[in-house]
Design an enzyme around this catalytic site. Structure first.
Site, PDB file in Angstrom:
ATOM      1  N   LYS A  40       1.030  20.752   2.871  1.00 24.85           N
ATOM      2  CA  LYS A  40       1.877  21.076   2.119  1.00 24.85           C
ATOM      3  C   LYS A  40       1.269  21.928   1.030  1.00 24.85           C
ATOM      4  CE  LYS A  40       3.692  17.049   0.730  1.00 24.85           C
ATOM      5  NZ  LYS A  40       2.539  16.216   1.476  1.00 24.85           N
TER       6      LYS A  40
ATOM      7  N   ARG B 292      10.083  12.298  -3.475  1.00 18.61           N
ATOM      8  CA  ARG B 292       9.318  11.467  -2.730  1.00 18.61           C
ATOM      9  C   ARG B 292      10.265  10.002  -2.316  1.00 18.61           C
ATOM     10  NH1 ARG B 292       3.917  13.317  -3.386  1.00 18.61           N
ATOM     11  NH2 ARG B 292       2.454  11.526  -3.080  1.00 18.61           N
TER      12      ARG B 292
ATOM     13  N   ARG C 271     -10.907  16.406   3.596  1.00 14.45           N
ATOM     14  CA  ARG C 271     -10.395  17.495   2.636  1.00 14.45           C
ATOM     15  C   ARG C 271     -11.206  17.167   1.426  1.00 14.45           C
ATOM     16  NH1 ARG C 271      -4.233  17.079   0.470  1.00 14.45           N
ATOM     17  NH2 ARG C 271      -4.802  14.997  -0.348  1.00 14.45           N
TER      18      ARG C 271
ATOM     19  N   ARG D  95     -11.084  14.092  -3.358  1.00 13.88           N
ATOM     20  CA  ARG D  95      -9.887  13.503  -4.251  1.00 13.88           C
ATOM     21  C   ARG D  95     -10.248  11.903  -4.424  1.00 13.88           C
ATOM     22  NH1 ARG D  95      -4.089  15.635  -3.453  1.00 13.88           N
ATOM     23  NH2 ARG D  95      -3.328  13.550  -3.590  1.00 13.88           N
TER      24      ARG D  95
ATOM     25  N   ARG E 158      -1.394   5.379   1.223  1.00 16.65           N
ATOM     26  CA  ARG E 158      -0.591   6.334   1.078  1.00 16.65           C
ATOM     27  C   ARG E 158       0.354   6.804   2.055  1.00 16.65           C
ATOM     28  NH1 ARG E 158      -4.577  10.592  -0.093  1.00 16.65           N
ATOM     29  NH2 ARG E 158      -2.931  12.004  -0.743  1.00 16.65           N
TER      30      ARG E 158
HETATM   31  P1  AMP Z   1       0.181  14.136  -3.977  1.00 16.02           P
HETATM   32  O1  AMP Z   1      -0.777  14.918  -4.430  1.00 16.02           O
HETATM   33  O2  AMP Z   1       1.323  14.864  -3.890  1.00 16.02           O
HETATM   34  O3  AMP Z   1      -0.450  13.624  -2.826  1.00 16.02           O
HETATM   35  O4  AMP Z   1       0.240  13.137  -5.152  1.00 16.02           O
HETATM   36  C1  AMP Z   1      -0.821  12.200  -5.580  1.00 16.02           C
HETATM   37  C2  AMP Z   1      -0.148  10.827  -6.132  1.00 16.02           C
HETATM   38  O5  AMP Z   1       0.599  11.254  -7.370  1.00 16.02           O
HETATM   39  C3  AMP Z   1       0.668  10.095  -5.302  1.00 16.02           C
HETATM   40  O6  AMP Z   1      -0.048   9.416  -4.220  1.00 16.02           O
HETATM   41  C4  AMP Z   1       1.507   9.387  -6.320  1.00 16.02           C
HETATM   42  O7  AMP Z   1       0.556   8.211  -6.891  1.00 16.02           O
HETATM   43  C5  AMP Z   1       1.555  10.416  -7.353  1.00 16.02           C
HETATM   44  N1  AMP Z   1       2.945  11.362  -7.178  1.00 16.02           N
HETATM   45  C6  AMP Z   1       3.052  12.508  -6.999  1.00 16.02           C
HETATM   46  N2  AMP Z   1       4.192  12.723  -6.863  1.00 16.02           N
HETATM   47  C7  AMP Z   1       4.992  11.769  -6.737  1.00 16.02           C
HETATM   48  C8  AMP Z   1       6.191  11.506  -6.936  1.00 16.02           C
HETATM   49  N3  AMP Z   1       7.335  12.447  -6.462  1.00 16.02           N
HETATM   50  N4  AMP Z   1       6.917  10.172  -7.111  1.00 16.02           N
HETATM   51  C9  AMP Z   1       6.042   9.119  -7.420  1.00 16.02           C
HETATM   52  N5  AMP Z   1       4.601   9.324  -7.292  1.00 16.02           N
HETATM   53  C10 AMP Z   1       4.080  10.568  -7.133  1.00 16.02           C
END
Ligand code: AMP
Length: 216
Positions: free
Chosen positions: A17, A92, A129, A161, A172
């Protein structure tokens, strides 16, 4: 009046993404809005928001719908979002999808792209990654315990990360199945879902997405 284009990128963590969002944002001239990036920036800045959410991100859990809905609504109000937004990592949950629907203005074209990649493959991609701490460019290591380095784009430090560890990855992906996978039905019943095979080259996936969005 010109339509406002909202592209929602759905897909498991590691489906590509972030990589596609950067390309699509340039191609369509709309900002890339990643709620994960906004939250990580808050943590890095040590803000009150950052302190509140750090433990949640490290555990691979989701922060509350209310909190991210507010962040996205604020982001939508900024001038560069007038022509549209590319959403990466939001919505999400079904609650967030309802909130997004309520935020949208008339004359908005919405395309939901589901980047489909098998769980085994995303698990491997996430373990490999690496990301630039400064500009968030994404790299791929040659092995899971692999080295960190220097960003080719900005010279920043390239690291793993905190939530790309094996335990957080498992967590996750299970949160994805529980909370986010239901969005596939949600958008499919609204005739908005476009599924693209994400197990292909970056260029081919990009070409497939733009062809589908242009038809939406
Ligand atoms: P990502 O970079 O999209 O993988 O997001 C990293 C982390 O941020 C996720 O594992 C959640 O803890 C938090 N997060 C990001 N976007 C959301 C969302 N839309 N709703 C809830 N938590 C989020």
């Amino acid at each position: 009046m010109t339509d406002r284009l909202i592209i929602v990128l759905l897909g498991k963590q590691g489906a590509g993404k972030g990589t596609q969002a950067d390309l699509l944002s340039k191609h369509y001239g709309i900002p890339h809005v990643s709620t994960g990036e906004i939250l990580r920036a808050a943590i890095k800045a040590g803000s009150e928001l950052g302190q509140r959410v750090k433990g949640v991100l490290d555990a691979g859990e989701l922060v509350s719908d209310e909190l991210v809905n507010d962040l996205v609504e604020e982001r939508f109000a900024q001038p560069d979002a007038a022509r549209g937004v590319l959403l990466d990592g939001y919505p999400r949950t079904v609650g967030q999808a309802d909130a997004l629907a309520a935020m949208l203005l008339p004359n908005t074209v919405t395309a939901c792209i589901n980047l489909d990649v098998a769980t085994d493959l995303v698990t491997e991609r996430l373990a490999m990654r690496r990301v630039c701490k400064a500009c968030s460019a994404i790299y791929r290591s040659v092995d899971p315990s692999g080295e960190t380095g220097v960003c080719e784009r900005c010279g920043g430090e390239v690291v793993q990360r905190g939530d790309d560890t094996p335990e957080a990855i498992r967590q996750r992906l299970s949160v994805y199945e529980r909370d986010t996978a239901p969005l596939l039905d949600y958008y499919s019943t609204r005739d908005l879902l476009i599924t693209i095979n994400g197990d292909d080259s970056v260029d081919n996936v990009f070409a497939a997405i733009t062809a589908a969005v242009d038809e939406a």
